[in-house]
Scaffold this motif. Structure first.
Motif, PDB file in Angstrom:
ATOM      1  N   LYS A   1      51.833  44.086 -46.139  1.00 41.31           N
ATOM      2  CA  LYS A   1      51.777  45.172 -47.128  1.00 41.31           C
ATOM      3  C   LYS A   1      50.955  46.346 -46.644  1.00 41.31           C
ATOM      4  CE  LYS A   1      50.876  46.068 -52.008  1.00 41.31           C
ATOM      5  NZ  LYS A   1      50.449  45.482 -53.323  1.00 41.31           N
ATOM      6  N   PHE A   2      49.830  46.058 -45.955  1.00 42.10           N
ATOM      7  CA  PHE A   2      48.906  47.125 -45.583  1.00 42.10           C
ATOM      8  C   PHE A   2      48.789  47.336 -44.071  1.00 42.10           C
ATOM      9  CE2 PHE A   2      47.277  45.371 -49.651  1.00 42.10           C
ATOM     10  CZ  PHE A   2      47.520  46.493 -50.444  1.00 42.10           C
ATOM     11  N   ALA A   3      49.519  46.539 -43.282  1.00 41.77           N
ATOM     12  CA  ALA A   3      49.465  46.658 -41.819  1.00 41.77           C
ATOM     13  C   ALA A   3      50.876  46.472 -41.267  1.00 41.77           C
ATOM     14  CB  ALA A   3      48.507  45.625 -41.241  1.00 41.77           C
ATOM     15  N   ASP A   4      50.994  46.536 -39.959  1.00 41.77           N
ATOM     16  CA  ASP A   4      52.320  46.377 -39.353  1.00 41.77           C
ATOM     17  C   ASP A   4      52.871  44.972 -39.548  1.00 41.77           C
ATOM     18  OD1 ASP A   4      52.371  49.017 -38.357  1.00 41.77           O
ATOM     19  OD2 ASP A   4      51.199  48.421 -36.593  1.00 41.77           O
ATOM     20  N   ILE A   5      52.031  43.977 -39.312  1.00 40.63           N
ATOM     21  CA  ILE A   5      52.470  42.589 -39.439  1.00 40.63           C
ATOM     22  C   ILE A   5      51.336  41.725 -39.994  1.00 40.63           C
ATOM     23  CG2 ILE A   5      54.282  42.556 -37.684  1.00 40.63           C
ATOM     24  CD1 ILE A   5      52.274  41.649 -35.628  1.00 40.63           C
ATOM     25  N   THR A   6      51.718  40.571 -40.530  1.00 40.72           N
ATOM     26  CA  THR A   6      50.733  39.600 -41.019  1.00 40.72           C
ATOM     27  C   THR A   6      50.658  38.414 -40.069  1.00 40.72           C
ATOM     28  OG1 THR A   6      50.206  38.016 -42.786  1.00 40.72           O
ATOM     29  CG2 THR A   6      52.531  38.565 -42.485  1.00 40.72           C
ATOM     30  N   ASN A   7      49.500  37.800 -39.998  1.00 31.68           N
ATOM     31  CA  ASN A   7      49.368  36.611 -39.149  1.00 31.68           C
ATOM     32  C   ASN A   7      49.750  35.336 -39.888  1.00 31.68           C
ATOM     33  OD1 ASN A   7      47.029  36.261 -40.800  1.00 31.68           O
ATOM     34  ND2 ASN A   7      46.011  35.147 -39.150  1.00 31.68           N
ATOM     35  N   ALA A   8      50.014  35.415 -41.196  1.00 29.78           N
ATOM     36  CA  ALA A   8      50.308  34.211 -41.974  1.00 29.78           C
ATOM     37  C   ALA A   8      51.276  34.550 -43.102  1.00 29.78           C
ATOM     38  CB  ALA A   8      49.018  33.607 -42.538  1.00 29.78           C
ATOM     39  N   PRO A   9      52.584  34.508 -42.829  1.00 27.93           N
ATOM     40  CA  PRO A   9      53.578  34.824 -43.862  1.00 27.93           C
ATOM     41  C   PRO A   9      53.436  33.920 -45.076  1.00 27.93           C
ATOM     42  CG  PRO A   9      54.603  34.733 -41.700  1.00 27.93           C
ATOM     43  CD  PRO A   9      53.208  34.217 -41.530  1.00 27.93           C
ATOM     44  N   ALA A  10      53.689  34.462 -46.236  1.00 30.14           N
ATOM     45  CA  ALA A  10      53.610  33.696 -47.477  1.00 30.14           C
ATOM     46  C   ALA A  10      54.804  32.751 -47.577  1.00 30.14           C
ATOM     47  CB  ALA A  10      53.582  34.639 -48.673  1.00 30.14           C
TER      48      ALA A  10
END
Length: 462
Positions: free
Chosen positions: A393-402
């Protein structure tokens, strides 16, 4: 207890020729048809021996001394190509040779060698072990080379973190480099901030500084092979701390680094015509006042920003910087290995590591190498439909998808974002551990996929 240093283990083989005791490796058909040594056959029938897979029957001489042994292969020896590993743990100490066996010389020797492994460094009493004469038609040098690589990986993983933290893993890495006269470079502590910010972020809370280890060996102009291994010496989970039961095996979270080092040993020892580069990000995912937090956002070496949604998904963070660094050189083949996701174990179990690649030809070659070496692998897809899951939501990618769905695939897709110049890349999500004893392994730290990779690389540079 002194920390682990790179050493060559004693060989499980002998070269005593006629002074060795015979082993008759047999199937039930050999017993039924009588096509073995008459004395051994007579003893087998008197003892009711059925030659079941892995069974051992010692044979006495007429004077009552130990004269040899019968070893059962079962009805289909090809189902367990390394069944002779059981011999290394069931034979009495002494020098042996295999008299007859419906197995190739390389298979029976490698099986015995793999099964001979013992991790007794912390045992007060060490028992003696049997040795086997390698048949003349076996490739003894290459068998010993593969065993050295496998045993190095097993040793590093089995060693507890109090003796295998970042400092000790670096010492073992330096020892390996020195043994094969390789060049080495290390970036550590705050020097990581600018060029390897994610490695620094994950490891900064530990008393042992994070670092990036790099080894170069070979000749410029040869095929460029780059190996990257996850070196998390212990994973508490960080502020998203693991429960106690989930921490019991976290000394093995540097299994990717251990396996990469074992593979590098094989390549260098065989003097393959390659331009080899090994990159290992090394950290301990600890908790302190400066530990990274859920909700933090960090910029990676590649420039992509990463939102931290779980501090226990740290392996992909350090691999991201290491892969970006490796990819800048655009190697001909880029391999990364990591004990990365529980999802891979749910999908395929502990003994069958998945690999991910978009290179169809490489995937085929690796599958064939896996079958030829009996080193299990299985390809899983880099399914583009799940790309949306790694967006943040706030960055390019997340390290832990929901959601927790397709976790091994989304982790691989995360890593893929950091490989853009290299056309031939494969990611291996290994377990690095054998939960139970098998013929070729006593259980514990395990080398996975590196014999198949060594075979593929060796074939590709001939």
């Amino acid at each position: 207890m002194a920390p682990y240093q790179f050493i060559e283990r004693p060989t499980p083989f002998n070269s005593k020729g006629g002074s060795t005791l015979p082993i008759f490796a047999v199937t039930p058909a050999h017993i039924e048809t009588g096509t073995i040594d008459p004395i051994a056959l007579d003893w087998a029938k008197k003892a009711g021996y059925k030659a079941e897979s892995g069974s051992l029957l010692l044979i006495p001489t007429e004077e009552g001394h130990l004269g040899g042994a019968l070893f059962g292969l079962g009805t289909n020896p090809s189902e367990q190509p390394y069944i002779t590993g059981k011999l290394a743990r069931t034979l009495p100490a002494g020098d042996w040779h295999i008299e007859t066996a419906p197995l190739t010389a390389n298979r029976l020797s490698l099986g015995f060698g793999l099964g001979s492994y013992r991790f007794d460094r912390y045992k007060s009493e060490k028992s003696s072990a049997p040795t086997l004469m390698i048949p003349r038609d076996a490739d003894g040098a290459d068998i010993k080379r593969q065993l050295a690589g496998v045993f190095l990986a097993r040793d590093l993983i089995n060693t507890p973190t109090n003796d295998m933290g970042p400092n000790e893993l670096e010492a073992a890495f330096r020892g390996l480099a020195a043994h094969y006269k390789a060049e080495i470079n290390v970036v550590s502590g705050d020097d990581l901030r600018q060029n390897f910010p994610l490695v620094h972020t994950v490891g900064r809370a530990s008393a042992d500084a994070p670092r990036l280890l790099e080894l170069r060996w070979g000749k410029k102009g040869h095929r460029k092979i780059t190996l990257v291994g996850k070196g998390v010496c212990f994973d508490t989970g960080g502020l998203d701390i693991k429960p106690a039961s989930s921490m019991l095996l976290m000394k093995k979270d540097m299994g990717g680094a251990a396996n990469v080092m074992g593979l590098a040993l094989m390549i260098m020892d065989a003097k393959l015509k390659v331009d080899l580069r090994v990159i290992i990000p090394v950290v301990e995912n600890s908790i302190s006042a400066n530990a990274f937090r859920p909700g933090d956002i960090y910029r990676s070496r590649k420039g992509l920003t990463v939102q931290i949604d779980n501090t226990d998904a740290e392996g992909r963070l350090i691999l991201a910087d290491a892969l970006a660094y490796a990819d800048e050189d655009a190697p001909d083949l880029l391999i990364d290995m990591a004990t990365l996701t529980g999802a891979a174990r749910v999908a395929l179990g502990p003994d069958l590591p998945p690999f991910f690649t978009d290179d169809v030809e490489l995937a085929q070659d690796l599958t064939e190498a896996s079958l030829e070496t009996d080193d299990p692998l299985w390809r899983l897809p880099l399914y583009g439909g799940y790309e949306k899951d790694i967006r943040a939501k706030f960055a390019d990618i997340t390290n832990a998808p929901a959601g927790g769905m397709a976790g091994a695939i989304t982790a691989a897709l995360f890593l893929k974002r950091f490989v853009s110049n290299t056309t031939s890349w494969a990611h291996f999500d290994i377990y690095g551990w054998a939960p139970s004893e098998r013929p070729h392994s006593p259980g514990g730290g395990e080398a996975q996929a590196i014999r198949a990779l060594y075979h593929h690389i060796r074939q590709s540079v001939r």
